[in-house]
Design a protein around this motif. Structure first.
Motif, PDB file in Angstrom:
ATOM      1  N   LEU A 173      -0.019  -0.065 -10.032  1.00 49.23           N
ATOM      2  CA  LEU A 173       1.248   0.207 -11.083  1.00 49.23           C
ATOM      3  C   LEU A 173       1.069  -0.126 -12.341  1.00 49.23           C
ATOM      4  O   LEU A 173       0.604  -1.631 -12.437  1.00 49.23           O
ATOM      5  N   ASP A 174       1.461   0.539 -13.342  1.00 52.54           N
ATOM      6  CA  ASP A 174       1.074   0.102 -14.683  1.00 52.54           C
ATOM      7  C   ASP A 174      -0.284  -0.572 -15.053  1.00 52.54           C
ATOM      8  O   ASP A 174      -0.436  -1.540 -15.792  1.00 52.54           O
ATOM      9  N   GLY A 175      -1.331   0.021 -14.281  1.00 55.49           N
ATOM     10  CA  GLY A 175      -2.446  -0.340 -14.935  1.00 55.49           C
ATOM     11  C   GLY A 175      -3.070  -1.662 -13.865  1.00 55.49           C
ATOM     12  O   GLY A 175      -4.308  -2.045 -13.998  1.00 55.49           O
ATOM     13  N   LYS A 176      -2.141  -2.085 -13.037  1.00 62.00           N
ATOM     14  CA  LYS A 176      -2.497  -3.405 -12.588  1.00 62.00           C
ATOM     15  C   LYS A 176      -2.559  -2.874 -10.822  1.00 62.00           C
ATOM     16  O   LYS A 176      -1.471  -2.454 -10.184  1.00 62.00           O
ATOM     17  N   THR A 177      -3.546  -3.427 -10.248  1.00 59.61           N
ATOM     18  CA  THR A 177      -3.913  -3.053  -8.719  1.00 59.61           C
ATOM     19  C   THR A 177      -3.242  -4.264  -7.714  1.00 59.61           C
ATOM     20  O   THR A 177      -3.699  -5.397  -8.082  1.00 59.61           O
ATOM     21  N   VAL A 178      -2.866  -3.951  -6.959  1.00 60.11           N
ATOM     22  CA  VAL A 178      -2.052  -4.926  -5.924  1.00 60.11           C
ATOM     23  C   VAL A 178      -2.542  -4.650  -4.675  1.00 60.11           C
ATOM     24  O   VAL A 178      -2.672  -3.600  -4.076  1.00 60.11           O
ATOM     25  N   GLN A 179      -3.277  -5.569  -3.962  1.00 61.93           N
ATOM     26  CA  GLN A 179      -3.657  -5.651  -2.802  1.00 61.93           C
ATOM     27  C   GLN A 179      -2.635  -6.162  -1.655  1.00 61.93           C
ATOM     28  O   GLN A 179      -2.057  -7.538  -1.785  1.00 61.93           O
ATOM     29  N   LEU A 180      -2.481  -5.462  -0.674  1.00 64.91           N
ATOM     30  CA  LEU A 180      -1.544  -5.961   0.473  1.00 64.91           C
ATOM     31  C   LEU A 180      -2.564  -6.179   1.678  1.00 64.91           C
ATOM     32  O   LEU A 180      -3.447  -5.744   2.008  1.00 64.91           O
ATOM     33  N   PRO A 181      -1.680  -6.858   2.693  1.00 69.44           N
ATOM     34  CA  PRO A 181      -2.351  -7.277   4.007  1.00 69.44           C
ATOM     35  C   PRO A 181      -2.428  -5.870   4.497  1.00 69.44           C
ATOM     36  O   PRO A 181      -1.897  -5.040   4.698  1.00 69.44           O
ATOM     37  N   ALA A 182      -3.702  -5.758   5.151  1.00 67.29           N
ATOM     38  CA  ALA A 182      -4.177  -4.572   5.933  1.00 67.29           C
ATOM     39  C   ALA A 182      -4.140  -4.736   7.245  1.00 67.29           C
ATOM     40  O   ALA A 182      -4.614  -5.707   7.865  1.00 67.29           O
ATOM     41  N   ASN A 183      -3.803  -3.590   8.002  1.00 67.65           N
ATOM     42  CA  ASN A 183      -3.881  -3.560   9.352  1.00 67.65           C
ATOM     43  C   ASN A 183      -5.324  -3.327   9.909  1.00 67.65           C
ATOM     44  O   ASN A 183      -6.272  -3.194   9.314  1.00 67.65           O
ATOM     45  N   SER A 184      -5.543  -3.124  11.246  1.00 67.45           N
ATOM     46  CA  SER A 184      -6.990  -2.797  11.872  1.00 67.45           C
ATOM     47  C   SER A 184      -7.324  -1.570  11.383  1.00 67.45           C
ATOM     48  O   SER A 184      -8.645  -1.237  11.581  1.00 67.45           O
ATOM     49  N   LYS A 185      -6.471  -0.421  10.908  1.00 65.98           N
ATOM     50  CA  LYS A 185      -7.030   0.622  10.431  1.00 65.98           C
ATOM     51  C   LYS A 185      -7.205   0.722   9.024  1.00 65.98           C
ATOM     52  O   LYS A 185      -7.393   1.820   8.190  1.00 65.98           O
ATOM     53  N   GLY A 186      -6.940  -0.413   8.299  1.00 66.95           N
ATOM     54  CA  GLY A 186      -7.357  -0.635   6.710  1.00 66.95           C
ATOM     55  C   GLY A 186      -6.166  -0.263   5.951  1.00 66.95           C
ATOM     56  O   GLY A 186      -6.344   0.186   4.728  1.00 66.95           O
ATOM     57  N   MET A 187      -5.001   0.013   6.465  1.00 65.16           N
ATOM     58  CA  MET A 187      -3.699   0.476   5.929  1.00 65.16           C
ATOM     59  C   MET A 187      -2.737  -0.644   5.731  1.00 65.16           C
ATOM     60  O   MET A 187      -2.656  -1.314   6.572  1.00 65.16           O
ATOM     61  N   ALA A 188      -1.722  -0.570   4.858  1.00 66.22           N
ATOM     62  CA  ALA A 188      -0.414  -1.317   5.068  1.00 66.22           C
ATOM     63  C   ALA A 188       0.659  -0.400   5.576  1.00 66.22           C
ATOM     64  O   ALA A 188       0.698   0.911   5.085  1.00 66.22           O
ATOM     65  N   ILE A 189       1.611  -0.866   6.238  1.00 66.72           N
ATOM     66  CA  ILE A 189       2.602  -0.176   7.022  1.00 66.72           C
ATOM     67  C   ILE A 189       3.549  -1.019   7.339  1.00 66.72           C
ATOM     68  O   ILE A 189       3.550  -1.914   8.000  1.00 66.72           O
ATOM     69  N   HIS A 190       4.816  -0.464   7.025  1.00 65.02           N
ATOM     70  CA  HIS A 190       6.188  -1.082   7.324  1.00 65.02           C
ATOM     71  C   HIS A 190       6.271  -2.762   6.853  1.00 65.02           C
ATOM     72  O   HIS A 190       6.955  -3.354   7.516  1.00 65.02           O
ATOM     73  N   GLY A 191       5.570  -3.398   6.101  1.00 66.44           N
ATOM     74  CA  GLY A 191       5.681  -4.531   5.471  1.00 66.44           C
ATOM     75  C   GLY A 191       5.037  -5.621   6.481  1.00 66.44           C
ATOM     76  O   GLY A 191       5.075  -6.892   6.213  1.00 66.44           O
ATOM     77  N   ASP A 192       3.934  -5.037   7.470  1.00 72.47           N
ATOM     78  CA  ASP A 192       3.394  -5.796   8.271  1.00 72.47           C
ATOM     79  C   ASP A 192       2.425  -6.875   7.564  1.00 72.47           C
ATOM     80  O   ASP A 192       2.154  -6.447   6.430  1.00 72.47           O
ATOM     81  N   PRO A 193       2.180  -8.043   8.138  1.00 70.46           N
ATOM     82  CA  PRO A 193       2.315  -8.661   9.387  1.00 70.46           C
ATOM     83  C   PRO A 193       3.695  -9.487   9.533  1.00 70.46           C
ATOM     84  O   PRO A 193       3.984 -10.078  10.430  1.00 70.46           O
TER      85      PRO A 193
END
Length: 382
Positions: A126-146
């Motif tokens: 976003l606006d040139g800044k990469t944000v890394q989120l917690p990933a699940n076992s499939k390598g994605m972020a979903i629903h705000g987990d964990p």
């Protein structure tokens, strides 16, 4: 506390504490009566493993419809609605107690955030800044987990006005929460109309820094009753002319496909159950609503068992989900094991993975902006 002039001499001896106790008892009774008269009832629901008390709120309108929810996850747990014979039945699936809600990953009736849906590779720019989120076992972020919003106890304020009754839930999500930038202040209002069988979910949020936001409610419904365990007689009409193409992980590719000639074409009323054979794994797909982005409009009519549900929303899409992950291992509040394809979720929201697709409606929220969204569920007889 003062004494009424002209009320006679002050009481002597032990009478004063007795009178005070009686006064406060009467005051509490009056407040409880006023709350009941407004159609709002609260009761203790339990205490979380972390020691947080949780209450349940039951609303009842002038027509007899009831709506119930709990502070944990701001979770909807019941909606008693009438069929064409006037028989009222709960149509929201829920669990029997707070401990069951703490254990489940099913997100029954809860508010989902900070970002509902999948985010590819658990990161976005976003606006040139990469944000890394917690990933699940499939390598994605979903629903705000964990640490999702549906596993938190929300602050609540009940209200009653001329047209409706309900509660305002508040949640503060600090900067860095779930990996997202910006401190988010979120309110979710549950509103039951007094004179018609309709409840509304209204969202509002602000952020202290540029962030992305996608909110929904994960309520599971069955218009034949929460324990019915089949969608056999349900017919869906949805004003959506496109759907999102997804990959093997059900993450959007970026393509918006025409629904014509596919199992996703519900522009005319059709049975979900009759089409399940043509949808691998069941429905868990984003349908793109045929209305201007941000405009509120009725978008779907669902009928079954003498009941009709009309859904309206200001969101641009809906995630139609036929509880494909249910396997009979969870027992609902009716004492019945919930089965696969036995209910549906109709999650009004922005697109999954929007931050990674420039052509999707933006989910960015900046300081000074106010995010607002609303969805309504109106029940009628069919």
């Amino acid at each position: 506390m003062g004494r009424d002039e002209g009320a006679g001499p002050a009481p002597q001896g032990n009478h004063r504490p007795v009178m005070r106790a009686a006064f406060f008892a009467a005051l509490l009774a009056a407040c409880a009566h006023a709350s009941a008269a407004s159609g709002i009832r609260t009761e203790a629901y339990g205490v979380t493993q972390a020691g947080q008390p949780v209450e349940k709120v039951v609303l009842e309108n002038a027509r007899g419809m009831q709506l119930a929810y709990i502070d944990y996850g701001a979770t909807l747990v019941a909606a008693e609605v009438a069929d064409k014979h006037g028989k009222r039945t709960n149509v929201i699936l829920s669990l029997p107690d707070l401990a069951a809600f703490e254990r489940t990953r099913g997100r029954y009736g809860a508010v989902i955030g900070r970002y509902a849906g999948r985010i590819a590779n658990a990161r976005y720019t976003l606006d040139g800044k990469t944000v890394q989120l917690p990933a699940n076992s499939k390598g994605m972020a979903i629903h705000g987990d964990p640490d999702p919003y549906d596993k938190r106890v929300w602050r609540r304020q009940d209200f009653a006005d001329k047209e409706s009754i309900g509660s305002i839930y508040r949640l503060h999500s600090p900067d860095g929460d779930q990996g997202f930038a910006g401190a988010l202040d979120l309110t979710v209002t549950y509103r039951l109309l007094r004179k018609r069988d309709e409840f509304r979910i209204e969202y509002q949020a602000t952020s202290s820094a540029p962030t992305v936001l996608n909110l929904t409610n994960h309520v599971y419904l069955n218009l034949a009753g929460a324990a019915a365990n089949t969608l056999q007689d349900h017919r869906f009409q949805i004003a959506a002319d496109r759907y999102l193409e997804t990959d093997a992980l059900r993450i959007p590719t970026g393509a918006l496909l025409d629904v014509a000639g596919t199992p996703f074409d519900f522009r005319r009323a059709a049975s979900v159950s009759a089409r399940l054979g043509g949808v691998t794994g069941g429905y868990d797909h984003s349908l793109v609503l045929a209305k201007p982005v941000g405009a509120y409009a009725p978008v779907a009519t669902i009928t079954a068992a003498g009941r009709k549900l009309v859904v309206g929303t200001s969101e641009p899409s809906v995630q139609l989900y036929t509880v494909n992950g249910f396997d009979g291992k969870e027992i609902g509040s009716e004492g019945v094991a919930y089965q696969r394809f036995g209910a549906f979720a109709f999650e009004t929201q922005h697109f999954p993975d929007s931050p990674n697709h420039a052509g999707f409606p933006s989910t960015a929220l900046y300081p000074g902006q106010v995010f607002r969204s609303r969805t309504s569920f109106r029940f009628m007889t069919d």
